[in-house]
Design an enzyme around this catalytic site. Structure first.
Site, PDB file in Angstrom:
ATOM      1  N   GLY A  14       0.779  -1.234   0.000  1.00 42.12           N
ATOM      2  CA  GLY A  14       0.000   0.000   0.000  1.00 42.12           C
ATOM      3  C   GLY A  14       0.812   1.286   0.000  1.00 42.12           C
ATOM      4  N   ASN A 109      -6.400   2.786 -12.471  1.00 47.35           N
ATOM      5  CA  ASN A 109      -5.386   1.795 -12.082  1.00 47.35           C
ATOM      6  C   ASN A 109      -3.990   2.356 -12.333  1.00 47.35           C
ATOM      7  OD1 ASN A 109      -4.359  -0.852 -11.394  1.00 47.35           O
ATOM      8  ND2 ASN A 109      -3.989  -1.195 -13.574  1.00 47.35           N
ATOM      9  N   HIS A 111      -0.074   1.129 -13.247  1.00 48.62           N
ATOM     10  CA  HIS A 111       0.697  -0.031 -13.734  1.00 48.62           C
ATOM     11  C   HIS A 111       2.161   0.377 -13.889  1.00 48.62           C
ATOM     12  CE1 HIS A 111       1.384  -3.858 -15.669  1.00 48.62           C
ATOM     13  NE2 HIS A 111       2.120  -3.215 -16.556  1.00 48.62           N
TER      14      HIS A 111
HETATM   15  C1  GRF Z   1       2.983  -1.058  -7.708  1.00 48.52           C
HETATM   16  O1  GRF Z   1       4.134  -1.201  -8.475  1.00 48.52           O
HETATM   17  C2  GRF Z   1       1.792  -1.029  -8.615  1.00 48.52           C
HETATM   18  O2  GRF Z   1       2.003  -0.375  -9.808  1.00 48.52           O
HETATM   19  C3  GRF Z   1       1.598  -2.483  -8.866  1.00 48.52           C
HETATM   20  O3  GRF Z   1       1.843  -3.109  -7.618  1.00 48.52           O
HETATM   21  C4  GRF Z   1       2.708  -2.287  -6.865  1.00 48.52           C
HETATM   22  C5  GRF Z   1       1.958  -1.985  -5.590  1.00 48.52           C
HETATM   23  O4  GRF Z   1       2.710  -1.338  -4.668  1.00 48.52           O
HETATM   24  N1  GRF Z   1       0.352  -2.752  -9.492  1.00 48.52           N
HETATM   25  P1  GRF Z   1       2.043  -0.769  -3.354  1.00 48.52           P
HETATM   26  O5  GRF Z   1       1.172  -1.863  -2.723  1.00 48.52           O
HETATM   27  O6  GRF Z   1       1.263   0.447  -3.683  1.00 48.52           O
HETATM   28  O7  GRF Z   1       3.209  -0.478  -2.473  1.00 48.52           O
END
Ligand code: GRF
Length: 211
Positions: A14, A109, A111
């Site tokens: 998170g 979202n 990515h």
């Molecule tokens: C991030 O790299 C996001 O883009 C991907 O998963 C990771 C999540 O990181 N989908 P976090 O849980 O926000 O630290």
């Protein structure tokens, strides 16, 4: 302008959720996080939310044999908190068509690549960065986009490139891209909450503040 009610879906640490919380607390986003939902048990993001007095629940995917019932449980929780915008911040479950229809053009979202490279089915976590390094690209980056029925195919809101170094590992590249994500996701949410995003076909038009 009333604050937009945001629901954030997470599966893990998170840090993107934290970036949103920090930007909201600084008054930079015209929105409030009404609920944080994790599809995994013990996701650290839940503790982050609670620390800031934000409602947070676990709806553990493992407890549901049926995907539609699992999705319905998430939708019910979002509805209970009158959520207007859904932010996927490292959320690993694939949304059902019903979900996407219900929140059409209201799901964002993040990515960790420059879509349409290294995205879609199977490209999540370190796999994205490993694929980018194996391919030998000189730049990768982060993309924030609206969610449609496809995997990472929705209209792109913001992108930023990150240089790939010769000695990068998936971990080192991920860490540099994550820093960019922490800037890009709050920026996209801010634009949405100010009503400055318009979708025209595949394009997202960003209105300047004076338009
Ligand atoms: C991030 O790299 C996001 O883009 C991907 O998963 C990771 C999540 O990181 N989908 P976090 O849980 O926000 O630290």
């Amino acid at each position: 302008m009333p604050k937009v009610k945001i629901g954030v879906l997470i599966s893990g640490s998170g840090t993107n959720l934290q970036a949103l919380i920090d930007n909201i607390e600084k008054g930079l986003i015209n929105g409030e996080i009404s609920i944080v939902i994790s599809d995994k048990k013990d996701a650290f993001g839940i503790q982050r939310a609670k620390k800031h007095g934000i409602n947070a629940v676990e709806i553990d995917k493992k407890n549901f044999a049926d995907k539609n019932i699992f999705m319905k449980a998430i939708m019910d929780e979002l509805e209970k908190h009158h959520v207007e915008l859904v932010v996927l911040a490292g959320f690993l479950s694939i949304l059902s068509e019903d979900f996407i229809e219900k929140f059409r053009n209201r799901i964002i979202n993040i990515h960790p690549s420059l879509i349409p490279a290294f995205c879609g089915k199977g490209y999540y976590g370190q796999r994205v960065h490993k694929a980018a390094l194996d391919y030998g690209v000189k730049v990768s980056g982060a993309t924030v986009h609206f969610v449609d029925e496809g995997a990472d195919t929705g209209p792109i809101i913001l992108q930023e490139a990150v240089k790939v170094e010769d000695d990068d590992t998936p971990e080192s590249l991920a860490a540099r891209i994550l820093k960019v994500e922490h800037k890009l996701l709050p920026q996209a949410v801010k634009l949405y909450c100010e009503g400055r995003l318009t979708i025209e076909g595949r394009k997202v038009i960003i209105r300047t503040q004076n338009d």
